[in-house]
Design an enzyme around this catalytic site. Structure first.
Site, short mmCIF file in Angstrom:
data_model
loop_
_atom_site.label_atom_id
_atom_site.label_comp_id
_atom_site.label_asym_id
_atom_site.label_seq_id
_atom_site.Cartn_x
_atom_site.Cartn_y
_atom_site.Cartn_z
N LYS A 170 19.26 57.89 13.61
CA LYS A 170 18.80 59.05 12.83
C LYS A 170 18.42 60.27 13.67
O LYS A 170 18.67 61.39 13.26
CB LYS A 170 17.60 58.65 11.95
CG LYS A 170 17.95 57.69 10.85
CD LYS A 170 16.69 57.39 10.03
CE LYS A 170 16.97 56.44 8.90
NZ LYS A 170 15.84 56.32 7.98
N ASP B 283 14.52 60.75 3.22
CA ASP B 283 13.53 59.66 3.24
C ASP B 283 12.20 60.12 2.64
O ASP B 283 11.54 59.38 1.91
CB ASP B 283 13.29 59.18 4.67
CG ASP B 283 14.44 58.33 5.20
OD1 ASP B 283 15.11 57.67 4.38
OD2 ASP B 283 14.67 58.31 6.42
#
Ligand code: ATR
Length: 284
Positions: free
Chosen positions: A72, A109
Site C-alpha cells: 500500500k 480504508d
C-alpha cells in the site's frame, strides 16, 4: 468490453477480496472479472504501470486494482495521481485506470471504517469526543485519519513501540496525543471509542490484555481483527454492555468505492454478503 480488476498483495492467498467482488459481480449481473495477483514488492512498479495495457484471458480490459499488505505505501509512489485522502494517510488501497491510461491512487480504508461503524451507530455523536487507538502500524494510519474526519476532538494513540505512535501523531496532528502502552486502561473513563488496530487477538497471535471496566458509559469498541470475528476485546465489550463492532465491516465497506469506479455500480453491503464472505474465511 468486459471490465476487469484485481487485488495485488504478497502473499495474496489469504485475501477475501476476490470472493467479495465476485459476489457483487454475480449479484449485479455484470460481465466483469476480479482476479488475485501475487506481486513481490520489487515487481510492483512494472505490474502497476502495465495495468492499462493488460488484457485478461477473455480480452478483458483492466480498470484498476486493490492493493493489500505489504504494497500500500509503495504503490503511492508509483501511481500518476494520488488523491488527497490517500496522500494524508500515506498509502493507497485502490487504483483506478482513467480513460487516458493514467493511474489514480485512492485510499478507501478510512471511509470503509466510518461506514462500518455507521451500520451500528450514529457517527455524528462522536463529534468533540475522545477516541483511543491501540497500535500504530499501517492500518492505524487510515483509522486515525478517519477519526479526525469524524470530528473527534482528541485521539489518544498508544503502541507497544512508542516511537511509532509518535511518528503517526506527527504525521496526522489534528487532536492526536501519544500514551505509553501501559497507560491504555488509565484513560478509559474519558474515551467514547476504542479501536484495536494491532494484530493482538488474531488467531495465532497473543491476546490483547485489556480490561474495559473503566470505559465511559455508552462507549463503542471496535477491532480491525476479524479472525475470529468476535475477538476477546469485543467479547469483553459486550460483557460490559458496550456496543461492539467487528472488523469484517471495514473490509466489506472499503471495497465499495473501487467496485463502483471500475464497474459503474454502487454495491451494497448486506447480511447475505457478510455470510458469504464469512464462509470464505472458514475455508481459508
Ligand atoms: P499493519 O500494517 O497491519 O497495521 P504492522 O505495521 O505490523 O501491521 O502493525 C502491527 C501493530 O500491532 C503494531 O502497532 C504493533 O506494535 P509495534 O509497532 O510495537 O510492533 C502491534 N503489535 C503486534 N504484536 C504486538 C504485541 N505482542 N504487543 C503489542 N503490540 C503488538
Amino acid at each position: 468490453m468486459i471490465k476487469a480488476a484485481g487485488v495485488m498483495g504478497f502473499p495474496i492467498s489469504h485475501s477475501l477480496s476476490p470472493r467479495l467482488h465476485g459476489y457483487w459481480i454475480k449479484k449485479y449481473g455484470l460481465e466483469a472479472t476480479y482476479v488475485a495477483w501475487e506481486v513481490p514488492p520489487e515487481r510492483l512498479a512494472a505490474k502497476l504501470k502495465n495495468l492499462p495495457d493488460l488484457l485478461g484471458e477473455n480480452g478483458e480490459l483492466f480498470r484498476g486494482t486493490n492493493l493489500t499488505i505489504p504494497l500500500k505505501e509503495k504503490a503511492l509512489e508509483i501511481v500518476d495521481i494520488v488523491e488527497e485522502d490517500a496522500r494524508a494517510i500515506g498509502a493507497i488501497n485502490t487504483v483506478v485506470v482513467e480513460g487516458d491510461g493514467l493511474l489514480i491512487g485512492r485510499n478507501t480504508d478510512g471511509i470503509g471504517f466510518i461506514d462500518s461503524l455507521a451500520e451500528k451507530i450514529d457517527v455524528a455523536d462522536f463529534k468533540g469526543k475522545t477516541a483511543l487507538v491501540l497500535g500504530a502500524g499501517g492500518a492505524a494510519k487510515a483509522i486515525v485519519f478517519a477519526l479526525i474526519k469524524m470530528g473527534f476532538a482528541k485521539i489518544l494513540i498508544t503502541n507497544r513501540t512508542r516511537t511509532r505512535a509518535e511518528e503517526l501523531a506527527d504525521h496526522l496532528t489534528d487532536g492526536t496525543e501519544v500514551l505509553d502502552w501501559d497507560e491504555r486502561e488509565s484513560v478509559l473513563s474519558q474515551v467514547s471509542l476504542v479501536v484495536n488496530t494491532t494484530s493482538l487477538g488474531m488467531k495465532g497471535q497473543p491476546a490483547l490484555e485489556m480490561s474495559l471496566q473503566g470505559l465511559k458509559a455508552g462507549a463503542v469498541v471496535t477491532d480491525i481483527v476479524y479472525t475470529p470475528l468476535k475477538t476477546g476485546l469485543l467479547l469483553e465489550a459486550e460483557k460490559n454492555g458496550f456496543v461492539a463492532v467487528d472488523g469484517l465491516g471495514m473490509l466489506l465497506h472499503q471495497a465499495k468505492a473501487g467496485f463502483e469506479a471500475w464497474f459503474g455500480v454502487r454495491p451494497e453491503v448486506d447480511a447475505d454478503l457478510r455470510e458469504f464472505v464469512l464462509q470464505g474465511l472458514a475455508d481459508k
